[in-house]
Design an enzyme around this catalytic site. Structure first.
Site, PDB file in Angstrom:
ATOM      1  N   GLU A 121      17.837   2.735  -2.533  1.00 49.33           N
ATOM      2  CA  GLU A 121      17.280   1.433  -2.958  1.00 49.33           C
ATOM      3  C   GLU A 121      16.831   1.510  -4.426  1.00 49.33           C
ATOM      4  OE1 GLU A 121      16.892  -1.380  -0.895  1.00 49.33           O
ATOM      5  OE2 GLU A 121      15.867  -2.577  -2.406  1.00 49.33           O
ATOM      6  N   ASP A 144       9.803   0.639   4.451  1.00 46.31           N
ATOM      7  CA  ASP A 144      10.899  -0.059   5.129  1.00 46.31           C
ATOM      8  C   ASP A 144      11.878   0.919   5.770  1.00 46.31           C
ATOM      9  OD1 ASP A 144       9.584  -2.104   3.939  1.00 46.31           O
ATOM     10  OD2 ASP A 144      11.242  -2.774   2.675  1.00 46.31           O
ATOM     11  N   SER A 184      18.139  -4.921   3.569  1.00 49.89           N
ATOM     12  CA  SER A 184      18.789  -3.885   2.765  1.00 49.89           C
ATOM     13  C   SER A 184      18.491  -2.484   3.305  1.00 49.89           C
ATOM     14  CB  SER A 184      18.395  -3.996   1.298  1.00 49.89           C
ATOM     15  OG  SER A 184      17.002  -3.881   1.148  1.00 49.89           O
ATOM     16  N   TYR A 195       8.011  -7.078  -8.292  1.00 54.03           N
ATOM     17  CA  TYR A 195       7.639  -5.912  -7.470  1.00 54.03           C
ATOM     18  C   TYR A 195       7.421  -4.703  -8.373  1.00 54.03           C
ATOM     19  CZ  TYR A 195       7.800  -2.470  -3.696  1.00 54.03           C
ATOM     20  OH  TYR A 195       7.481  -1.462  -2.826  1.00 54.03           O
ATOM     21  N   GLY A 254      17.050 -11.745   2.419  1.00 55.06           N
ATOM     22  CA  GLY A 254      16.009 -12.319   1.554  1.00 55.06           C
ATOM     23  C   GLY A 254      14.828 -12.882   2.314  1.00 55.06           C
ATOM     24  N   GLY A 279      12.494 -10.958   3.765  1.00 56.91           N
ATOM     25  CA  GLY A 279      11.393  -9.990   3.807  1.00 56.91           C
ATOM     26  C   GLY A 279      11.402  -9.140   5.070  1.00 56.91           C
ATOM     27  N   THR A 304       0.828  -1.214   0.000  1.00 62.38           N
ATOM     28  CA  THR A 304       0.000   0.000   0.000  1.00 62.38           C
ATOM     29  C   THR A 304       0.861   1.264   0.000  1.00 62.38           C
ATOM     30  OG1 THR A 304      -0.112  -0.373   2.363  1.00 62.38           O
ATOM     31  CG2 THR A 304      -2.074  -0.924   1.102  1.00 62.38           C
TER      32      THR A 304
HETATM   33  C1  GAF Z   1       8.992  -4.149   0.135  1.00 61.20           C
HETATM   34  C2  GAF Z   1       9.149  -2.669  -0.190  1.00 61.20           C
HETATM   35  F1  GAF Z   1      10.434  -2.269  -0.016  1.00 61.20           F
HETATM   36  C3  GAF Z   1       8.202  -1.793   0.629  1.00 61.20           C
HETATM   37  O1  GAF Z   1       8.283  -0.462   0.210  1.00 61.20           O
HETATM   38  C4  GAF Z   1       6.763  -2.317   0.542  1.00 61.20           C
HETATM   39  O2  GAF Z   1       6.177  -1.965  -0.679  1.00 61.20           O
HETATM   40  C5  GAF Z   1       6.705  -3.821   0.763  1.00 61.20           C
HETATM   41  O3  GAF Z   1       7.623  -4.532  -0.035  1.00 61.20           O
HETATM   42  C6  GAF Z   1       5.329  -4.379   0.499  1.00 61.20           C
HETATM   43  O4  GAF Z   1       4.410  -3.819   1.389  1.00 61.20           O
HETATM   44  O5  GAF Z   1       9.397  -4.421   1.430  1.00 61.20           O
END
Ligand code: GAF
Length: 386
Positions: free
Chosen positions: A161, A173, A129, A223, A123, A125, A37
């Site tokens: 990033e 993040d 990074s 992504y 890796g 999640g 989101t």
């Molecule tokens: C990754 C991305 F880096 C975040 O910004 C976010 O979009 C997430 O995926 C999904 O919610 O961690």
């Protein structure tokens, strides 16, 4: 934390002759609800965790950067004047990217020696990074007394990033990493960047992360593809409703009218995001009422949406969520982060963790042919000097 700090100091002194001028601890993150989101200008509900990157750094008199990833026993050197993304290894990019952001602001950094250590699994999640990017921006802001606000460091880390890792990520993040607060989740409006800390009281429950051990690196192209699909949905709505800027502004009725007739897949992607933004708002009310049961149910719904509508899960993540779904000791579970691997986040009764993990490890390993690792995590402060 103390043992990581002492280890880093020792390795640094052995390698560079004296201890580092500064050591930063920069955490990984979890997200309770509100997935994918952030880049749609919606809300997220992340928190910084106990697993972190540790970054020791000292300035040099020349313009050379000497970096070491202690966990990998790998070195990397480059002159600041020759700064560019590295093609064949990943980890230096998470340090070089932030350095480049200072340069873009017209702030020239001197050369430095740095050592990186981390216990954020790669890796998985958990934003290993972002932890390093934020450690780097935070460190130079301190070391050179640049005095940029934290939110500026968040944005620079996010751009690092984009530009050095090639993932057009949202802001969640890096925001969670730098702004995290012990025992609180952050309700972040990714449009206005207004935020609120909500106490996360688990009373008898714990946050259990189950790692599929499927590395989510494959996910970076997917992504960026999801980002484009969301943009496409917005574009089709915008042709008819010009005020609309992002999926946050779009309703399901608008999708029915302007997107569904054009493309069913794009409709599903957009619909998930709209529902997820609404779900997060309701989940925050649950949290404020102390209704963890209701919050947990929404986590299961989020997983269903991420898997069936948004298409970012994988069979291993689905397996782990299905395995706990009918267990009364588990309030909620879902895949977390970008997807295509990594961890599920589970709210689990403390005294059931042992039996759940031991049983599941055996079944997962035999059916998925991968090891299952797990972490019972706690919510901690964001990036800081230690
Ligand atoms: C990754 C991305 F880096 C975040 O910004 C976010 O979009 C997430 O995926 C999904 O919610 O961690």
């Amino acid at each position: 934390m103390d043992s990581m700090k002492e280890k880093l100091k020792k390795i640094f002194a052995e390698k560079f002759g004296s201890p580092p001028q500064l050591i930063i601890r920069s955490p990984g993150r979890i997200n309770i609800i509100g997935e994918h989101t952030d880049y749609n200008n919606g809300f997220v509900l992340p928190a910084a965790i106990d697993k972190a990157a540790y970054f020791g750094v000292s300035l040099r008199d020349d313009n050379e950067m000497h970096l070491m990833a202690a966990d990998l026993s790998e070195d990397f050197s480059i002159r600041i004047s020759e700064l560019k993304p590295v093609a064949n290894i990943n980890w230096p990019n998470y340090i070089l990217g932030p350095v480049a952001q200072f340069q873009k602001k017209g702030i020239t950094l001197k050369g430095f020696n740095a050592i990186l250590m981390s216990d954020v699994p790669i890796g998985a999640g958990l934003s290993s990074s972002a932890a390093v990017e934020c450690a780097t921006t935070f460190a130079f802001n301190e070391l050179l007394d640049i005095r940029l606000e934290n939110i500026e460091l968040v944005k620079m880390s996010q751009m690092a990033e984009h530009e050095y890792a090639g993932v057009k990520c949202g802001i969640m993040d890096q925001f969670a990493c730098i702004m995290g607060k012990k025992d609180h989740v952050i309700k972040l409006d990714c449009h206005s960047l207004e935020y609120q800390y909500l106490p996360f009281k688990l009373e008898g429950y714990k946050i259990l992360l189950l790692n599929t051990n499927v590395k989510h690196s494959l996910g970076s192209s997917q992504y960026n593809a999801r980002l484009e699909e969301c943009e496409q949905a917005v574009e089709w709505v915008k042709e008819n409703v010009p005020d609309v800027q992002c999926l946050r502004d779009v309703s399901e009725t608008m999708l029915d009218k302007y997107v569904f007739p054009k493309n069913k897949l794009i409709d599903k992607r957009g619909r998930f995001i709209i529902q997820e933004i609404q779900r997060l708002q309701k989940a925050c009310e649950d949290l404020q009422k102390g209704d963890l049961n209701a919050l947990g149910k929404k986590m299961y719904l989020t997983h269903e949406g991420l898997s069936n509508m948004y298409g970012v899960s994988c069979k291993e993540l689905d397996y782990l969520v299905a395995a706990v779904k009918n267990n009364n000791a588990v309030l909620g579970a879902r895949m977390m982060g970008g997807g295509f691997g990594g961890c599920t986040i589970n709210l689990v009764k403390e005294d059931a963790i042992e039996s759940i993990t031991s049983g599941l490890q055996i079944r997962y390993e035999s059916e998925m042919k991968l090891p299952l690792t797990y972490y019972v995590t706690t919510i901690e402060n964001g990036t800081e000097i230690i």
